[in-house]
Design an enzyme around this catalytic site. Structure first.
Site, mmCIF file in Angstrom:
data_model
loop_
_atom_site.group_PDB
_atom_site.id
_atom_site.type_symbol
_atom_site.label_atom_id
_atom_site.label_comp_id
_atom_site.label_asym_id
_atom_site.label_seq_id
_atom_site.Cartn_x
_atom_site.Cartn_y
_atom_site.Cartn_z
ATOM 1 N N HIS A 36 7.410 -5.343 12.727
ATOM 2 C CA HIS A 36 6.166 -4.625 12.408
ATOM 3 C C HIS A 36 5.034 -5.656 12.372
ATOM 4 C CE1 HIS A 36 3.522 -1.630 10.660
ATOM 5 N NE2 HIS A 36 3.285 -2.407 9.625
ATOM 6 N N ASP A 55 -3.652 -2.341 4.199
ATOM 7 C CA ASP A 55 -3.249 -1.250 3.311
ATOM 8 C C ASP A 55 -2.103 -1.666 2.378
ATOM 9 O OD1 ASP A 55 -1.696 -1.184 5.768
ATOM 10 O OD2 ASP A 55 -0.855 0.727 5.115
ATOM 11 N N HIS A 56 -1.688 -2.952 2.465
ATOM 12 C CA HIS A 56 -0.670 -3.482 1.548
ATOM 13 C C HIS A 56 -1.201 -4.662 0.735
ATOM 14 C CE1 HIS A 56 2.595 -1.083 3.467
ATOM 15 N NE2 HIS A 56 1.640 -1.023 4.384
ATOM 16 N N HIS A 80 5.227 3.764 2.688
ATOM 17 C CA HIS A 80 4.442 4.988 2.954
ATOM 18 C C HIS A 80 5.261 6.256 2.702
ATOM 19 C CE1 HIS A 80 0.893 3.233 5.091
ATOM 20 N NE2 HIS A 80 1.751 2.270 5.386
ATOM 21 N N HIS A 140 3.831 -7.694 3.736
ATOM 22 C CA HIS A 140 3.222 -8.127 4.999
ATOM 23 C C HIS A 140 1.713 -8.093 4.881
ATOM 24 C CE1 HIS A 140 3.345 -3.739 5.501
ATOM 25 N NE2 HIS A 140 2.553 -3.817 6.561
ATOM 26 N N ASP A 186 6.662 -1.849 5.531
ATOM 27 C CA ASP A 186 6.599 -0.959 6.694
ATOM 28 C C ASP A 186 7.691 -1.289 7.707
ATOM 29 O OD1 ASP A 186 4.411 0.124 5.468
ATOM 30 O OD2 ASP A 186 2.950 -0.541 6.968
ATOM 31 N N HIS A 199 -0.868 -6.525 6.358
ATOM 32 C CA HIS A 199 -1.795 -5.424 6.646
ATOM 33 C C HIS A 199 -2.639 -5.055 5.425
ATOM 34 C CE1 HIS A 199 0.675 -3.996 10.363
ATOM 35 N NE2 HIS A 199 -0.245 -4.872 10.681
HETATM 36 FE FE FE Z 1 1.238 0.229 5.990
HETATM 37 ZN ZN ZN Z 2 1.831 -2.206 7.879
#
Ligand code: FE
Ligand code: ZN
Length: 250
Positions: free
Chosen positions: A111, A57-58, A166, A53, A128, A55
């Site tokens: 998400h 942090d990915h 995570h 996805h 996530d 985001h």
């Molecule tokens: Fe994340």
């Molecule tokens: Zn995420």
């Protein structure tokens, strides 16, 4: 064909990227940042970058890793304009090949609108959407959407290994026990997870079967959970929504 090898790579505070390597292919799933990925590669070359996805942090490592390795960036077609450096957009129902390995794509929105899971033989990367004993927050979807997305993942065989985005497992287990303290599988898993974390070990992968037995978001039919929520006769989505609300406040 040699089986694929999967290695977790800790990134940022509690993210997991994963290296997936086989004959002549090496992918990273959800690289938050390039540094730890390069360290884990030990000189190997990346052929692909896979994103579950959009985001940051990915996807934060996409740019630098693509530039260094010339890797092909693969991500959700529905979120093309939010995936940095995307080359190949994939969607549910259409397969994609990782070298000689067929990969199935499941669309699992909620998400984020475009979230996908990559299904390899015996392994799924859930980003996530599904965590060990948890699920992602509903940033771009409804409880009904997440409930349906999790149900899609639960059609995979019970022994499918689950690689999530995570390390939230210990906190998720604590929350799960507030709703279902009598669940013996959950009690045992809490002990195992606490022991692993005390040694600094990752709690991934999980499996679809283990999640079915211990993840409260997949256990909306549990009498103990329903009683804890005072929702004995509610439908599954209402129970799911209440579990998600309580987790958001936990
Ligand atoms: Fe994340
Ligand atoms: Zn995420």
């Amino acid at each position: 064909m040699a089986p694929l090898r999967i290695e977790p790579v800790g990134c940022l505070a509690d993210n997991y990227a994963y290296l997936v390597s086989g004959d002549a292919v090496c992918a990273v799933v959800d690289p938050s940042e390039p540094g730890p990925v390069e360290t884990a590669l030990k000189g190997r070359q990346l052929t692909h970058i896979l994103n579950t996805h959009h985001h940051w942090d990915h996807t934060g490592g996409n740019g630098a890793l693509k530039q260094t390795h010339g890797a092909v960036v693969v991500g959700p077609q529905k979120d093309r304009d939010r995936i940095p450096g995307i080359d190949v957009g994939v969607e549910g129902g259409r397969g994609w090949s990782f070298g000689a390995h067929p990969v199935r794509i499941l669309e699992v929105p909620a998400h984020t609108r475009g979230a996908i899971a990559f299904v390899f033989p015996n392994a799924v990367f859930t980003g996530d959407t599904l965590f060990a004993m948890g699920c992602g927050r509903l940033f771009e979807g409804t409880p009904a959407m997440m409930h349906a997305s999790l149900a899609k993942l639960m059609t995979l065989p019970d022994d499918t290994q689950v690689y999530c985005g995570h390390e939230y497992t210990l906190n998720n287990a604590r929350f799960a026990l507030t709703l279902e303290p009598g669940n013996k599988d959950l009690q045992a898993r809490m002990r195992a997870v606490a022991a692993a974390r005390a040694k600094g070990e990752p709690t991934v992968p999980s499996s679809i079967g283990l999640e079915k037995r211990t993840n409260p978001f997949l256990r909306t039919s549990s009498a103990e959970i329903r009683a804890a929520l005072n929702l004995e006769t509610a439908d599954a989505v209402e129970v799911f929504a209440e579990i998600r609300r309580r987790k958001d406040a936990f």
